[in-house]
Design a protein around this motif. Structure first.
Motif, mmCIF file in Angstrom:
data_model
loop_
_atom_site.group_PDB
_atom_site.id
_atom_site.type_symbol
_atom_site.label_atom_id
_atom_site.label_comp_id
_atom_site.label_asym_id
_atom_site.label_seq_id
_atom_site.Cartn_x
_atom_site.Cartn_y
_atom_site.Cartn_z
ATOM 1 N N ARG A 32 0.852 -1.193 0.000
ATOM 2 C CA ARG A 32 0.000 0.000 0.000
ATOM 3 C C ARG A 32 0.887 1.242 0.000
ATOM 4 O O ARG A 32 0.986 1.945 1.003
ATOM 5 N N PRO A 33 1.569 1.513 -1.105
ATOM 6 C CA PRO A 33 2.485 2.666 -1.164
ATOM 7 C C PRO A 33 1.731 3.975 -0.978
ATOM 8 O O PRO A 33 0.645 4.172 -1.522
ATOM 9 N N GLY A 34 2.341 4.864 -0.193
ATOM 10 C CA GLY A 34 1.729 6.159 0.070
ATOM 11 C C GLY A 34 0.749 6.154 1.218
ATOM 12 O O GLY A 34 0.251 7.225 1.603
ATOM 13 N N GLY A 35 0.461 4.987 1.779
ATOM 14 C CA GLY A 35 -0.481 4.895 2.878
ATOM 15 C C GLY A 35 0.146 5.212 4.219
ATOM 16 O O GLY A 35 1.326 5.581 4.320
ATOM 17 N N PHE A 36 -0.640 5.011 5.274
ATOM 18 C CA PHE A 36 -0.179 5.332 6.631
ATOM 19 C C PHE A 36 1.006 4.458 7.036
ATOM 20 O O PHE A 36 2.004 4.950 7.561
ATOM 21 N N VAL A 37 0.885 3.142 6.798
ATOM 22 C CA VAL A 37 1.964 2.218 7.172
ATOM 23 C C VAL A 37 3.238 2.534 6.394
ATOM 24 O O VAL A 37 4.345 2.481 6.943
ATOM 25 N N ASP A 38 3.096 2.871 5.133
ATOM 26 C CA ASP A 38 4.247 3.211 4.303
ATOM 27 C C ASP A 38 4.960 4.445 4.850
ATOM 28 O O ASP A 38 6.189 4.472 4.964
ATOM 29 N N THR A 39 4.189 5.463 5.190
ATOM 30 C CA THR A 39 4.785 6.692 5.731
ATOM 31 C C THR A 39 5.485 6.434 7.053
ATOM 32 O O THR A 39 6.624 6.869 7.268
ATOM 33 N N VAL A 40 4.813 5.704 7.941
ATOM 34 C CA VAL A 40 5.408 5.409 9.252
ATOM 35 C C VAL A 40 6.668 4.567 9.100
ATOM 36 O O VAL A 40 7.682 4.810 9.765
ATOM 37 N N SER A 41 6.641 3.566 8.229
ATOM 38 C CA SER A 41 7.791 2.686 8.061
ATOM 39 C C SER A 41 9.001 3.443 7.538
ATOM 40 O O SER A 41 10.138 3.190 7.953
ATOM 41 N N MET A 42 8.783 4.380 6.619
ATOM 42 C CA MET A 42 9.895 5.137 6.076
ATOM 43 C C MET A 42 10.462 6.111 7.107
ATOM 44 O O MET A 42 11.673 6.345 7.168
ATOM 45 N N VAL A 43 9.599 6.682 7.952
ATOM 46 C CA VAL A 43 10.085 7.537 9.042
ATOM 47 C C VAL A 43 10.928 6.719 10.017
ATOM 48 O O VAL A 43 12.010 7.140 10.454
ATOM 49 N N VAL A 44 10.431 5.516 10.347
ATOM 50 C CA VAL A 44 11.174 4.629 11.239
ATOM 51 C C VAL A 44 12.500 4.216 10.607
ATOM 52 O O VAL A 44 13.545 4.174 11.282
ATOM 53 N N ALA A 45 12.491 3.925 9.310
ATOM 54 C CA ALA A 45 13.708 3.488 8.628
ATOM 55 C C ALA A 45 14.763 4.589 8.603
ATOM 56 O O ALA A 45 15.934 4.349 8.917
ATOM 57 N N VAL A 46 14.350 5.796 8.243
ATOM 58 C CA VAL A 46 15.303 6.908 8.193
ATOM 59 C C VAL A 46 15.839 7.216 9.585
ATOM 60 O O VAL A 46 17.043 7.459 9.777
ATOM 61 N N SER A 47 14.955 7.191 10.587
ATOM 62 C CA SER A 47 15.390 7.464 11.962
ATOM 63 C C SER A 47 16.356 6.395 12.453
ATOM 64 O O SER A 47 17.368 6.695 13.089
ATOM 65 N N GLY A 48 16.048 5.130 12.143
ATOM 66 C CA GLY A 48 16.914 4.039 12.595
ATOM 67 C C GLY A 48 18.290 4.074 11.961
ATOM 68 O O GLY A 48 19.298 3.789 12.620
ATOM 69 N N LEU A 49 18.350 4.450 10.680
ATOM 70 C CA LEU A 49 19.642 4.542 10.013
ATOM 71 C C LEU A 49 20.442 5.753 10.471
ATOM 72 O O LEU A 49 21.669 5.766 10.359
#
Length: 313
Positions: A126-143
């Motif tokens: 589900r690109p562009g959805g809520f889970v997608d947005t949250v996952s990318m924020v988590v990924a960038v923060s984790g890296l």
């Protein structure tokens, strides 16, 4: 497959020799020695005769090429030498520290895979959805987070403020798992973030492939398309990332082990560098390199199991 394994093992020999040479030369040109750091004050003996006698006992008075040749000949028999500081065999010291490090790495990768792969997979569906947005924020923060800072933050929150987990130590028996959680999460956040991004990118790319569109046009359900086409093809890329991160964690564990007083190879390496214990440093780094090469070889073998199209001559 057997021929491939033999070829890969033979290919690792020049790599190991190059690493051994670099480490040996590096510590041969660094100023100071174990003798100069001995003593309660860390300043070493001042009598020149005592210094020369100690260097002779430790074999430090021989030319570099003789010491290197002797070291290579010992390595060929599986002998990593004897610690300058404790006079124990280096293999014995590493064996004592290997299991705690493997515990930490396996726990960190389990956390990374269990969170990162499903998160990236769901985000890609589900690109562009809520889970997608949250996952990318988590990924960038984790890296972006430094492991040292993240470890201190987790210590402050879960050990000092909430009192749920111990802040440092190894632990034994039933309490061992509690001691493992904070260092494992600290070490696993970065590969978790990378796996989430890699999984998302791989799934998105495969979802637009011709064979996926063909499967849908034939009336195959979305569940079967994802299971039999998307997942199997994405696993090759995901497995590559897991293998690289798994091998890299052995080196990255140095900071985490020292921060949480975890008795692994990483803390042994740091202590040995500070004490100028050259044989232990060389043995520890060599084990890290061998671990990385072994993991990469196993990943290559796993490719053929996941994707039958991959074959090794």
């Amino acid at each position: 497959m057997l021929a491939f394994l033999i070829r890969r093992i033979l290919q690792t020999i020049p790599t190991v020799l190059a690493v051994v040479l670099v480490i040996f030369v590096l510590f041969s040109v660094v100023p100071g020695s174990i003798v100069s750091s001995m003593g309660d004050d860390g300043r070493g003996p001042t009598d020149p005769q005592v210094v020369e006698r100690m260097k002779k006992q430790l074999g430090l008075d021989d030319p570099v090429y003789i010491r290197f040749g002797s070291y290579i000949s010992r390595l060929a028999t599986g002998d990593f030498g004897t610690s300058f500081r404790t006079r124990e065999p280096v293999t014995t010291m590493i064996a004592k520290r290997m299991w705690p490090t493997l515990q930490l790495i396996f726990a960190a990768m389990t956390f990374a895979i269990a969170i990162g792969v499903p998160l990236g997979f769901i985000a890609a569906l589900r690109p562009g959805g809520f889970v997608d947005t949250v996952s990318m924020v988590v990924a960038v923060s984790g890296l972006s987070m430094a492991k040292f800072w993240l470890g201190l933050l987790l210590m402050y929150l879960f050990a000092l403020k909430l009192g749920w987990l111990p802040s440092f130590g190894y632990g034994d028996g039933d309490g061992g798992l509690k001691y493992l959680i904070l260092p494992a999460v600290t070490l696993g956040v970065s590969p978790m973030a990378l796996l989430a991004r890699t999984t998302r990118a791989a799934v998105l790319e495969i979802m637009t492939a011709d064979f996926v569109r063909t499967a849908r046009s034939k009336g195959m359900s979305e569940t079967r398309v994802v299971k039999w086409h998307v997942l199997r093809n994405a696993l090759v890329i995901i497995l590559t990332t897991i293998g690289l991160q798994f091998g890299a964690l052995m080196g990255q564990a140095v900071v985490v082990e020292k921060l949480f007083s975890w008795p692994g190879i990483g803390s042994l390496l740091v202590d040995s560098v500070l004490q100028r214990d050259i044989p232990t440093v060389q043995g520890s780094i060599l084990v890290v390199v061998l671990f990385f090469l072994a993991v990469n070889t196993l990943i290559d073998v796993a490719y053929a199991v996941i994707d039958p199209r991959i074959r090794y001559a």
